[in-house]
Design an enzyme around this catalytic site. Structure first.
Site, PDB file in Angstrom:
ATOM      1  N   ASP A 117       0.895  -1.102  -0.030  1.00 45.79           N
ATOM      2  CA  ASP A 117      -0.006  -0.068   0.101  1.00 45.79           C
ATOM      3  C   ASP A 117       1.014   1.186   0.205  1.00 45.79           C
ATOM      4  OD1 ASP A 117       0.890  -0.317   2.664  1.00 45.79           O
ATOM      5  OD2 ASP A 117      -1.084  -0.403   3.497  1.00 45.79           O
ATOM      6  N   ASP A 143       3.704   1.449  13.383  1.00 48.11           N
ATOM      7  CA  ASP A 143       3.161   0.290  13.454  1.00 48.11           C
ATOM      8  C   ASP A 143       3.822  -0.841  14.392  1.00 48.11           C
ATOM      9  OD1 ASP A 143       0.821   1.346  12.206  1.00 48.11           O
ATOM     10  OD2 ASP A 143       1.628   0.850  10.215  1.00 48.11           O
TER      11      ASP A 143
END
EC number: 3.2.1.-
Length: 842
Positions: free
Chosen positions: A70, A480
């Site tokens: 992504d 993350d």
């Protein structure tokens, strides 16, 4: 490998049915800035480290597999090494948008051809229009067609697909499903030019959330499937199915090669079609969900198959829609090309106790989940999982039954079975790609051996880096994944920083006490303190009892050179300082939210800050800041860095505002006229013969984007990357290695951490021949006499702070041990008394 665009240029044509098309070559490099050869590689984190929304197997050539990221580009599988090869590293900062891969298609007729629908955001976060990237050599080189709209490789619904599809009978023809109401598009010349399919009736209506800029756009046309049996090789396929993000009518069919379209009658309503796969027996399998994913997935889901020969729709959902256990979308979908009755589907974010991976060997009549309940809280697992390739995937935590660690994953938006090998399966997760090579053992009562299948993929968004003078060569803060201690650049770390935050955002160490570090982060849990301290170089962390006032976490951190104070600048609050490791905090005087703060790397009392267009200094450990009234400053600053070993030497990276330096603690600044833009700045070991650390920046010099190094305090620069190594967004952190000259670490937003070292054929800089004067001549008069002895005595007794010569250490360190002390005084006295014939040679 050379990854570039051909230099051929075509005129852009904006007509009613023809997309703007351009084929670009690489930017012309100015010769004014010298380039030196560097070798580039990833600092291995391993396991991927980010969401890979899709995997695509070529259906006619074994082992030809692509994966799309992504924010990290695209990869091709290398079967000889069982690793993934990055394909888009040539894109520089100005084309970062193309690291968002919306869809990928590999040609079943000519396997050398591969296409990418590229573009990261449909909103205004990035300026680039979407593009179709075309390759005839499996991604070694690319041509580019600019589209008249944006793509959304990192937008909601990105694991739906594939939006880009090649006609298996006539590979000149491609279809592209788009977002934002732009509908369905077609190319008839191998993707060079594109036109809108005006007859396609539904561009989609579903919007995830109209109240936010990131989620307000129409998800659009999400997949295209050809019925190869409806035509013959060399002739366009007649029957085409298209999935649309619309809860009323979502499946459309053309039986005349895309001329006319109709909604398929009898189709399910109320859900969104995530994936569609047409099996060789004429069954079109479709997974459905309430929402588009990949983060949410909560709600309801179904799995249907449509008999394209009879027109019958059959509900084959593994968990009945009416059941309370049906509480998630069904997203991933795979059909075994060797047996069209073997299908697999996945849950989209079931979360507890784990995800669901269902398998059917009878066309969906019956299903088996990869785990089942035993005596609560026990579960019976039909799999084993091996994370040795990325041990940090256990997240440094232990779960209580019925949850276990590591989990099967989350955000499982795609699953694929190798069309040539029914035993090989791969599926995506929010942090890695998992897979197995013994899938059919499950059918015989055995356990599936799941393992990490993401070696070579480095897709982390890295937010900060430090390279301390001792300990591990690199410590990171990562979006993350919190961050890591990188003991070996070529081997992935065994664990991430613990406590396990949702994202590490900033890290710093005490220059004079480098084992002391501070890490700031974001956290999902409110009772977690979003700052931690370490006394062992980041290997173990402890949380303080309190946080900075009004903080919700994140931001940046600056540690005093002597480790006696730490300033935290949360993303939503004013900077605050602690002098007791977080037991108490005080808001820094005269600074506010948005200030950029850094510590002097020599004087533990000094900190620097840029706030509201002004430069500030603190001389009391960060408690109070004073405007230096430095004139002619840039309007804004991205990073402040102070030079180790040079008190008061401060550098500002101001993006388009350029690169600035101060040697007096920020009271005056000089803008470097030879640097156009500077996103980040960092320092590493000095070149041989130099006493100033090597300087590294990402930015632009002589109108050339790249990575640059200066060995002479910014007087001259060399470009150290080339047109093959751009790595997209490189504007969060850069640091040289203080122990290895020429080595530099760069944080990327989607390609992990990259590091460069001089190639073997780069000439080692020749130390300049500088006349530093006589050893023992402390006043610079080119003589050694009693005056020098007196000066040395006064210096050792600290009655004077500096010697008249330019280089105190060179002149007064007689024995060359790096110190000026009584031993040197004795040597000099003996020499003047002629007790020794000469001074020791350094």
């Amino acid at each position: 490998m050379v990854k570039k665009f051909t230099s051929k240029i075509k005129a852009a044509v904006f007509a009613a049915v023809v997309a703007a098309t351009a084929i670009f070559g690489p930017a012309i490099s100015s010769q004014a800035v010298t380039s030196v050869p560097y070798k580039w590689d990833n600092v291995v984190i391993g396991g991927g480290g980010g969401f890979m929304p899709g995997i695509v197997f070529n259906e006619t050539e074994k082992d030809l597999i692509y994966a799309r990221a992504d924010i990290g580009g695209a990869y091709r599988w290398d079967p000889s090494t069982e690793t993934w090869i990055p394909l888009l590293d040539h894109f520089q900062m100005d084309e970062y948008s193309y690291y968002g891969v919306e869809s990928i298609a590999t040609d079943p007729v000519d396997p050398n051809r591969v296409y990418i629908a590229a573009g990261m955001y449909t909103n205004d976060w990035l300026p680039n229009m979407g593009a179709i990237l075309r390759s005839t050599d499996r991604g070694e080189t690319w041509e580019k067609t600019i589209l008249p709209f944006k793509m959304g490789g990192n937008m909601p619904g990105r694991s739906m697909g594939e939006r880009l599809a090649i006609d298996p009978n006539d590979n000149r023809i491609l279809y592209l499903g788009t977002r934002c109401g732009n509908g369905l598009w077609r190319s008839t010349d191998y993707g060079v030019t594109w036109s809108k399919v005006e007859s396609f009736p539904n561009p989609g209506t579903y919007i995830y959330d109209p109240n936010f800029d990131y989620t307000k756009d129409i998800i659009g046309v999400v997949w295209v499937v050809f019925d190869k049996s409806s035509s013959t090789p060399g002739n366009p396929t007649k029957t085409i199915y298209v999935g649309v993000a619309d809860k009323n009518e979502s499946i459309y069919r053309s039986t005349d090669g895309g001329v006319t379209w109709k909604a398929v009658p009898g189709q399910p309503k109320g859900l969104l079609p995530h994936h569609g796969v047409l099996a060789s027996n004429g069954m079109l399998y479709i997974t459905y969900g309430d929402t588009c994913g990949p983060y949410d997935g909560n709600g309801k889901g179904q799995v249907w198959k449509f008999n394209t020969r009879t027109g019958e729709w059959i509900d084959i959902t593994p968990i009945p829609y009416s059941s309370s256990d049906n509480r998630f979308c069904f997203a991933g979908l795979a059909v075994d090309r060797q047996n069209p009755d073997i299908i697999m589907v996945t849950s989209m974010n079931a979360w507890w106790p784990d995800e669901y991976i269902f398998r059917s060997t009878d066309g969906g009549a019956t299903w088996k989940n990869i785990w089942e309940w035993g005596m609560y809280p026990e579960r019976i697992l039909h799999y084993e999982i091996d994370i040795s390739a990325a041990p940090w995937l256990d997240w440094g935590t232990e779960k209580q039954l019925p949850e276990i660690n590591p989990k099967l994953g989350w955000m499982i938006g795609d699953i694929e079975i190798d069309p040539f090998n029914s035993d090989r399966m791969m599926y995506v997760t929010g942090a890695t790609i998992y897979g197995c090579d013994n899938l059919t053992d499950w059918d015989r009562g055995g356990k599936v051996k799941i393992e990490v299948k993401a070696t070579g993929i480095e897709e982390c968004a890295v937010l900060d880096l430090v390279s301390p003078p001792e300990g591990a060569p690199l410590v990171s803060a990562v979006g993350d994944l919190v961050g890591f201690v990188h003991d070996d650049l070529k081997v992935g770390p065994k664990k991430m920083h613990v406590p396990s935050y949702s994202s590490g955002t900033g890290i710093d160490y005490a220059e004079l006490v480098p084992n002391f570090m501070a890490l700031v982060a974001k956290a999902d849990l409110y009772d977690v303190k979003k700052i931690s301290f370490s006394y062992d170089g980041g290997r173990n962390w402890f949380q303080p009892p309190n946080e900075a006032p009004n903080s919700v976490g994140g931001g940046s951190v600056a540690v005093a050179a002597d480790a006696k104070s730490v300033i935290w600048t949360p993303e939503n609050a004013s900077p605050a300082v602690t002098t007791d490791n977080g037991n108490s905090w005080k808001v820094c005087t005269n600074l506010g939210m948005g200030a950029v703060v850094a510590s002097d790397r020599v004087n533990g009392k000094k900190f620097y800050a840029f706030y509201n267009g002004k430069f500030y200094i603190s001389t009391d450990g960060g408690l109070t800041f004073t405007d230096t009234k430095a004139p002619q400053l840039p309007k804004s600053v991205n990073k402040i860095k102070a030079v180790p070993g040079k008190e008061g030497h401060v550098w500002l990276a101001a993006r388009e505002g350029g690169l600035w330096r101060s040697t007096d603690g920020g009271y005056t600044f000089e803008k470097l006229s030879n640097v156009d833009t500077a996103h980040v700045v960092g320092f590493g070991k000095a070149a041989p013969g130099q006493d100033y650390m090597a300087i590294y920046i990402t930015g632009k010099i002589d109108n050339v984007l790249g990575f640059f190094r200066s060995d002479d305090a910014g007087k001259t620069w060399v470009r150290i990357n080339d047109d093959e190594h751009g790595y997209g967004a490189v504007d969060t952190a850069i640091t040289g290695d203080p122990r290895v000259y020429g080595r530099v670490y760069i944080a990327t937003n989607g390609r992990g951490i990259v590091y460069g070292e001089p190639a073997s054929d780069e000439p080692v800089p020749t130390p300049p021949q500088v006349d530093k004067g006589l050893v023992g001549d402390l006043n610079g008069d080119n003589r050694i006499n009693s005056t020098d002895l007196t000066l040395m005595k006064r210096y050792i007794l600290k009655s004077i702070e500096d010697l008249p010569v330019e280089d105190d250490l060179w002149a007064a360190d007689i024995n060359g041990d790096g110190k000026i002390n009584s031993t040197d005084y004795t040597y000099l006295k003996k020499y003047l008394l002629q007790a020794i014939p000469e001074l020791p040679k350094k």
